[in-house]
Write a protein that holds these residues in place. Structure first.
Motif, PDB file in Angstrom:
ATOM      1  N   MET A  11      -9.173 -21.807  18.849  1.00  0.00           N
ATOM      2  CA  MET A  11      -7.904 -21.410  18.246  1.00  0.00           C
ATOM      3  C   MET A  11      -7.190 -22.609  17.641  1.00  0.00           C
ATOM      4  SD  MET A  11      -4.519 -19.787  19.846  1.00  0.00           S
ATOM      5  CE  MET A  11      -3.810 -21.375  19.464  1.00  0.00           C
ATOM      6  N   LEU A  12      -6.788 -22.464  16.403  1.00  0.00           N
ATOM      7  CA  LEU A  12      -6.081 -23.545  15.713  1.00  0.00           C
ATOM      8  C   LEU A  12      -6.925 -24.802  15.533  1.00  0.00           C
ATOM      9  CD1 LEU A  12      -2.404 -23.475  16.981  1.00  0.00           C
ATOM     10  CD2 LEU A  12      -3.219 -23.269  14.659  1.00  0.00           C
ATOM     11  N   LYS A  13      -8.227 -24.611  15.495  1.00  0.00           N
ATOM     12  CA  LYS A  13      -9.079 -25.792  15.302  1.00  0.00           C
ATOM     13  C   LYS A  13      -9.561 -25.903  13.864  1.00  0.00           C
ATOM     14  CE  LYS A  13     -12.346 -26.192  18.573  1.00  0.00           C
ATOM     15  NZ  LYS A  13     -12.213 -26.207  20.022  1.00  0.00           N
ATOM     16  N   LEU A  14      -9.676 -27.141  13.420  1.00  0.00           N
ATOM     17  CA  LEU A  14     -10.306 -27.414  12.138  1.00  0.00           C
ATOM     18  C   LEU A  14     -11.794 -27.164  12.294  1.00  0.00           C
ATOM     19  CD1 LEU A  14      -8.588 -30.818  11.282  1.00  0.00           C
ATOM     20  CD2 LEU A  14      -8.326 -28.694   9.996  1.00  0.00           C
ATOM     21  N   SER A  15     -12.469 -26.825  11.219  1.00  0.00           N
ATOM     22  CA  SER A  15     -13.913 -26.622  11.317  1.00  0.00           C
ATOM     23  C   SER A  15     -14.630 -27.965  11.268  1.00  0.00           C
ATOM     24  CB  SER A  15     -14.403 -25.743  10.170  1.00  0.00           C
ATOM     25  OG  SER A  15     -14.340 -26.462   8.961  1.00  0.00           O
ATOM     26  N   LYS A  16     -15.841 -27.976  11.784  1.00  0.00           N
ATOM     27  CA  LYS A  16     -16.649 -29.193  11.739  1.00  0.00           C
ATOM     28  C   LYS A  16     -16.864 -29.622  10.292  1.00  0.00           C
ATOM     29  CE  LYS A  16     -17.893 -30.252  15.986  1.00  0.00           C
ATOM     30  NZ  LYS A  16     -17.535 -31.568  16.562  1.00  0.00           N
ATOM     31  N   LYS A  17     -17.040 -28.648   9.420  1.00  0.00           N
ATOM     32  CA  LYS A  17     -17.262 -28.989   8.017  1.00  0.00           C
ATOM     33  C   LYS A  17     -16.115 -29.816   7.462  1.00  0.00           C
ATOM     34  CE  LYS A  17     -20.212 -25.100   6.831  1.00  0.00           C
ATOM     35  NZ  LYS A  17     -20.266 -23.768   6.189  1.00  0.00           N
ATOM     36  N   VAL A  18     -14.906 -29.428   7.803  1.00  0.00           N
ATOM     37  CA  VAL A  18     -13.750 -30.176   7.330  1.00  0.00           C
ATOM     38  C   VAL A  18     -13.754 -31.578   7.937  1.00  0.00           C
ATOM     39  CG1 VAL A  18     -11.237 -30.350   7.455  1.00  0.00           C
ATOM     40  CG2 VAL A  18     -12.304 -28.186   6.819  1.00  0.00           C
ATOM     41  N   GLU A  19     -14.066 -31.664   9.215  1.00  0.00           N
ATOM     42  CA  GLU A  19     -14.128 -32.986   9.852  1.00  0.00           C
ATOM     43  C   GLU A  19     -15.165 -33.859   9.144  1.00  0.00           C
ATOM     44  OE1 GLU A  19     -14.599 -33.032  14.108  1.00  0.00           O
ATOM     45  OE2 GLU A  19     -13.338 -31.275  14.387  1.00  0.00           O
ATOM     46  N   TYR A  20     -16.322 -33.278   8.906  1.00  0.00           N
ATOM     47  CA  TYR A  20     -17.385 -34.038   8.242  1.00  0.00           C
ATOM     48  C   TYR A  20     -16.931 -34.488   6.851  1.00  0.00           C
ATOM     49  CZ  TYR A  20     -20.424 -32.032  11.893  1.00  0.00           C
ATOM     50  OH  TYR A  20     -20.995 -31.656  13.086  1.00  0.00           O
ATOM     51  N   GLY A  21     -16.265 -33.588   6.166  1.00  0.00           N
ATOM     52  CA  GLY A  21     -15.792 -33.908   4.826  1.00  0.00           C
ATOM     53  C   GLY A  21     -14.805 -35.064   4.842  1.00  0.00           C
ATOM     54  N   LEU A  22     -13.897 -35.036   5.784  1.00  0.00           N
ATOM     55  CA  LEU A  22     -12.903 -36.107   5.875  1.00  0.00           C
ATOM     56  C   LEU A  22     -13.577 -37.433   6.209  1.00  0.00           C
ATOM     57  CD1 LEU A  22     -10.059 -34.222   7.780  1.00  0.00           C
ATOM     58  CD2 LEU A  22      -9.984 -35.066   5.427  1.00  0.00           C
ATOM     59  N   ILE A  23     -14.513 -37.371   7.134  1.00  0.00           N
ATOM     60  CA  ILE A  23     -15.211 -38.598   7.515  1.00  0.00           C
ATOM     61  C   ILE A  23     -15.975 -39.170   6.320  1.00  0.00           C
ATOM     62  CG2 ILE A  23     -17.165 -39.460   8.874  1.00  0.00           C
ATOM     63  CD1 ILE A  23     -16.216 -37.606  11.149  1.00  0.00           C
ATOM     64  N   ALA A  24     -16.620 -38.287   5.589  1.00  0.00           N
ATOM     65  CA  ALA A  24     -17.427 -38.745   4.448  1.00  0.00           C
ATOM     66  C   ALA A  24     -16.554 -39.359   3.362  1.00  0.00           C
ATOM     67  CB  ALA A  24     -18.238 -37.576   3.883  1.00  0.00           C
ATOM     68  N   VAL A  25     -15.491 -38.672   3.031  1.00  0.00           N
ATOM     69  CA  VAL A  25     -14.619 -39.162   1.973  1.00  0.00           C
ATOM     70  C   VAL A  25     -13.990 -40.500   2.385  1.00  0.00           C
ATOM     71  CG1 VAL A  25     -12.474 -38.705   0.754  1.00  0.00           C
ATOM     72  CG2 VAL A  25     -14.165 -36.895   0.984  1.00  0.00           C
TER      73      VAL A  25
ATOM     74  N   ILE B  46     -13.340 -27.295   0.846  1.00  0.00           N
ATOM     75  CA  ILE B  46     -14.445 -26.970   1.753  1.00  0.00           C
ATOM     76  C   ILE B  46     -14.359 -25.544   2.261  1.00  0.00           C
ATOM     77  CG2 ILE B  46     -15.455 -27.481   4.020  1.00  0.00           C
ATOM     78  CD1 ILE B  46     -14.963 -30.398   3.481  1.00  0.00           C
ATOM     79  N   GLU B  47     -13.175 -25.116   2.604  1.00  0.00           N
ATOM     80  CA  GLU B  47     -13.050 -23.773   3.154  1.00  0.00           C
ATOM     81  C   GLU B  47     -12.982 -22.704   2.067  1.00  0.00           C
ATOM     82  OE1 GLU B  47     -13.360 -22.876   6.224  1.00  0.00           O
ATOM     83  OE2 GLU B  47     -13.602 -24.930   6.910  1.00  0.00           O
ATOM     84  N   GLY B  48     -12.534 -23.097   0.920  1.00  0.00           N
ATOM     85  CA  GLY B  48     -12.453 -22.130  -0.166  1.00  0.00           C
ATOM     86  C   GLY B  48     -11.339 -21.113   0.010  1.00  0.00           C
ATOM     87  N   THR B  49     -10.510 -21.308   1.026  1.00  0.00           N
ATOM     88  CA  THR B  49      -9.397 -20.382   1.229  1.00  0.00           C
ATOM     89  C   THR B  49      -8.148 -21.163   1.586  1.00  0.00           C
ATOM     90  OG1 THR B  49      -9.513 -20.129   3.623  1.00  0.00           O
ATOM     91  CG2 THR B  49     -11.073 -18.866   2.329  1.00  0.00           C
ATOM     92  N   GLN B  50      -7.043 -20.503   1.528  1.00  0.00           N
ATOM     93  CA  GLN B  50      -5.786 -21.077   1.956  1.00  0.00           C
ATOM     94  C   GLN B  50      -5.806 -21.273   3.465  1.00  0.00           C
ATOM     95  OE1 GLN B  50      -4.356 -22.247  -0.555  1.00  0.00           O
ATOM     96  NE2 GLN B  50      -2.416 -21.145  -0.660  1.00  0.00           N
TER      97      GLN B  50
ATOM     98  N   MET C  74     -10.095 -20.329  10.411  1.00  0.00           N
ATOM     99  CA  MET C  74      -9.843 -21.734  10.681  1.00  0.00           C
ATOM    100  C   MET C  74      -8.345 -21.991  10.781  1.00  0.00           C
ATOM    101  SD  MET C  74     -10.643 -25.103   8.556  1.00  0.00           S
ATOM    102  CE  MET C  74      -8.882 -25.114   8.319  1.00  0.00           C
ATOM    103  N   LEU C  75      -7.949 -22.651  11.839  1.00  0.00           N
ATOM    104  CA  LEU C  75      -6.536 -22.969  12.040  1.00  0.00           C
ATOM    105  C   LEU C  75      -5.669 -21.741  12.219  1.00  0.00           C
ATOM    106  CD1 LEU C  75      -5.707 -25.982   9.734  1.00  0.00           C
ATOM    107  CD2 LEU C  75      -5.426 -25.808  12.189  1.00  0.00           C
ATOM    108  N   LYS C  76      -6.262 -20.670  12.680  1.00  0.00           N
ATOM    109  CA  LYS C  76      -5.468 -19.462  12.887  1.00  0.00           C
ATOM    110  C   LYS C  76      -5.101 -19.277  14.349  1.00  0.00           C
ATOM    111  CE  LYS C  76      -7.252 -15.701  10.769  1.00  0.00           C
ATOM    112  NZ  LYS C  76      -7.668 -15.547   9.383  1.00  0.00           N
ATOM    113  N   LEU C  77      -3.914 -18.743  14.554  1.00  0.00           N
ATOM    114  CA  LEU C  77      -3.504 -18.327  15.887  1.00  0.00           C
ATOM    115  C   LEU C  77      -4.299 -17.084  16.244  1.00  0.00           C
ATOM    116  CD1 LEU C  77       0.364 -18.592  15.460  1.00  0.00           C
ATOM    117  CD2 LEU C  77      -1.016 -19.966  17.008  1.00  0.00           C
ATOM    118  N   SER C  78      -4.518 -16.842  17.528  1.00  0.00           N
ATOM    119  CA  SER C  78      -5.236 -15.624  17.915  1.00  0.00           C
ATOM    120  C   SER C  78      -4.277 -14.441  17.905  1.00  0.00           C
ATOM    121  CB  SER C  78      -5.838 -15.795  19.300  1.00  0.00           C
ATOM    122  OG  SER C  78      -4.819 -15.786  20.271  1.00  0.00           O
ATOM    123  N   LYS C  79      -4.873 -13.261  17.794  1.00  0.00           N
ATOM    124  CA  LYS C  79      -4.067 -12.038  17.846  1.00  0.00           C
ATOM    125  C   LYS C  79      -3.316 -11.962  19.161  1.00  0.00           C
ATOM    126  CE  LYS C  79      -4.882  -9.631  14.063  1.00  0.00           C
ATOM    127  NZ  LYS C  79      -3.773  -9.282  13.160  1.00  0.00           N
ATOM    128  N   LYS C  80      -3.961 -12.393  20.226  1.00  0.00           N
ATOM    129  CA  LYS C  80      -3.301 -12.337  21.535  1.00  0.00           C
ATOM    130  C   LYS C  80      -1.995 -13.104  21.532  1.00  0.00           C
ATOM    131  CE  LYS C  80      -7.427 -11.664  24.315  1.00  0.00           C
ATOM    132  NZ  LYS C  80      -8.418 -12.313  25.193  1.00  0.00           N
TER     133      LYS C  80
END
Lengths: 133, 133
Positions: free
Chosen positions: A1-15, A83-87, B1-7
């Motif tokens: 919950m509320l975590k960044l994805s690994k892909k984003v972490e990897y992207g930040l590290i790479a950049v 990376i996520e392609g979404t807001q 990603m980075l979302k609060l849970s429904k709970k």
DNA sequence: TGAAATAGGACTACGCAAGTCGTATTTACA
DNA sequence: TGTAAATACGACTTGCGTAGTCCTATTTCA
């Protein structure tokens, strides 16, 4: 919950890595080995960053990646968005298709969550890759 | 990603609901119908909020829930912590067992993410249920 | 021409979120 | 004292998103 994805972490590290080497050309192999990142996964991340015009790819032998902009002009939000392609949305209300939320009409917490949402966006927008020393 | 849970959303809505009725006793049935929340799910959420001492349960007929503290003394962070049972962490580094991160030793973005993490914590801690009008 | 590099699609595995179901327990009140 | 209304709680299912793997194509330098 509320975590960044690994892909984003990897992207930040790479950049950050490329930036820290003064924009010298860097390869997936080099980065994945240095930071113990699965190279296939990193490769896809780099491809997205390329499509998002945050970095530039150089194909063929002796190829690799360089930044497409100055590190001061790449925000953490840019990396996430590409990376996520979404807001980034802490609830459905703030992502695409807010109406899809099963609770939308009766929800009483959209406004307060909106404040948190704005705050998050501000932090991500204002933090630049150049600050990630 | 980075979302609060429904709970968590349900928990916030429920706590706000009770607070908005001046701490009048409220039932799962009443809340779940009013906000179109699956009642079984909401029931579990209420049980966790009870265990976390944010609300008080009143068993039996004519029972229900009331706040265990004043709305000004319940933060969004309290609700999250009690429902999720874990720390909010935007990356593994900030949750339990940071060492489990496959990248831990070579990771170069712990510090910058830490700033974001702190900011988030601050926002969640300072926003109280009483502000969720 | 071969090796080193990016490009990118297809697939699998796993974990977690969300919801469902069934049953036990407590308590007000007729 | 029995019944209905309410909470308590564990077991289970389902679906989706994340992470990772595999395979092949393409580009380009030497």
């Amino acid at each position: 919950m509320l975590k960044l994805s690994k892909k984003v972490e990897y992207g930040l590290i790479a950049v950050r890595h490329i930036a820290s080497l003064n924009n010298q050309i860097s390869t997936v192999k080099e980065i994945s080995e240095k930071y113990a990142i699965p190279s296939d996964v990193l490769a896809k991340v780099m491809q997205r960053l390329t499509k998002g015009k945050l970095i530039t790819s150089h194909q063929g032998a002796m190829g690799g990646y360089t930044l497409a902009r100055r590190a001061e002009e790449i925000s953490v939000m840019d990396v996430i968005a590409v990376i996520e392609g979404t807001q980034v949305g802490i609830a459905q209300c703030f992502a695409e298709e807010p109406q899809n939320c099963s609770i939308f009409h009766a929800c009483t917490i959209k406004n307060p969550l909106g404040k948190i949402q704005h705050n998050l966006e501000h932090v991500f927008n204002s933090m630049k890759v150049s600050e990630i020393v």
